[in-house]
Design an enzyme around this catalytic site. Structure first.
Site: not given
Ligand code: MRU
Length: 354
Positions: A50, A238
């Site tokens: 991420a 994420d």
């Protein structure tokens, strides 16, 4: 200890990425010279994780407008085209949208500047996103290291290390900080099917850092927990909803359920840019589904019969009730997570203005 690799770097007229699809067999850097190449690199996971996707998004936008015509409305048109191309690459990691919005906010509040100045501003901002991310990870490590005891064996899933960020890592940042404090710890890395980020990347990264690591197939975690061989679990994320529900690589939820059964503390480590306060709970998090070849093949080798039906869900959501704490750059958030997050966002605004 300095990083043994550089995940992503602005090089003036291009971006240099360590191609993570080739690890651990080949350590090759690729040069990204236009926004389409960056979109492809994000989609095929040459750059992944991420926070690293956030950095890639910011740099991809800066690169995309660099050669745009030096006049309004051409620059503006190009800027928004580039932003939507980047935003359509992967849906789950909110850091990507956070970076796009940050670049948009900068662009929109500086429309009065000349196109040359505006382009320079966007490039400087993208470089700043990268340098900030590395510092944030070190602070996540600082706050999280206290959760790890001398002698602990820590399980992690997927890769939330230096390669998933601009450097140092989130979950691996916590582990690395504890190790750098002299704690004698070791890591169990889940292989993380189907794309094997644990086997290919986490074990490679930890071995480079000299941190003891044992690789296991994903289905071995329960047996090790049952034998009392795992003391803590630390994973990345994420996207985290405002109630603390956390999306991470598929398989994380199973590990969290196993941890609960075996009374093993389960922590998530992520920067504030991974927290999506617009979402009430994890059910609202968009979950990426990827192509069936990632499941039916390992590399170029087919391991399932042709024509078999496949589900390839790339992320799952761990409910906040299973999470003992969320380690951020501003401290460790605990239940009720919404209140902890509000406090951290306020602190961040007061101290950084962001
Ligand atoms: O599909 P990937 O490899 O991008 O998935 C990465 C993860 O799930 C990581 O655990 C997450 O992004 C945290 S990275 C610090």
């Amino acid at each position: 200890m300095s990083d043994p690799f550089r995940t992503i770097e602005w090089k003036g007229d291009h971006i240099r990425l360590l191609d993570q699809t080739l690890l651990p067999l080949r350590e090759e850097y690729i040069e990204i010279r236009c926004v389409d190449e960056m979109c492809e690199a994000i989609k095929r996971l040459s750059v992944r994780g991420a926070p690293a996707i956030g950095v890639a998004a910011a740099m991809g936008i800066a690169l995309g407008v660099m050669h745009a015509e030096e006049c309004e409305p051409e620059l503006s048109k190009r800027f928004y085209e580039v932003c939507s191309a980047i935003a359509s690459t992967r849906p789950t990691a909110v850091n990507l949208f956070w970076a796009v919005n940050r670049m948009k906010a900068l662009f929109e509040s500086n429309r009065n500047l000349s196109p040359t100045m505006l382009k320079k501003l966007l490039i400087d901002e993208a470089i700043l996103v990268e340098t900030e991310d590395r510092r944030l990870c070190e602070r996540i490590g600082f706050h999280g290291a206290d959760l790890i005891n001398d002698g602990d064996t820590v399980l992690t899933h997927c890769n939330a290390g230096g390669l998933a960020t601009a450097g140092y890592g989130t979950a691996l940042g916590v582990i690395r900080a504890a190790f750098e404090q002299g704690k004698k710890i070791s890591v169990i890395a889940d292989e993380t099917r189907p794309l094997n980020q644990g086997a290919r990347i986490t074990s490679w990264e930890l071995m480079k850092l000299g941190i003891p690591v044992t690789l296991i197939p994903d289905n071995t975690a329960g047996a090790l927990m049952q034998r009392g061989l795992i003391n803590k679990v630390v994973v990345g994320a994420d996207r985290i909803a405002s109630n603390g529900d956390a999306a991470n690589k598929i398989g994380t939820y199973s590990v969290a359920v196993l941890s609960k059964f075996h009374k093993i503390p389960f922590y998530v480590a992520a920067p504030l840019s991974t927290i999506d306060m617009t979402l009430k709970s994890g059910t609202e998090i968009p979950i990426e589904e990827r192509n069936s070849e990632e499941v039916t093949h390992i590399g170029a080798c087919r391991i399932a019969p042709e024509g078999v039906k496949v589900r390839n869900i790339a992320f799952d959501v761990t409910p906040h009730e299973l999470i003992h704490g969320i380690v951020t750059e501003w401290g460790v958030a605990i239940e009720p997570y919404g209140q902890s997050f509000d406090k951290f966002f306020l602190k961040a605004k007061e101290e950084t203005g962001l």
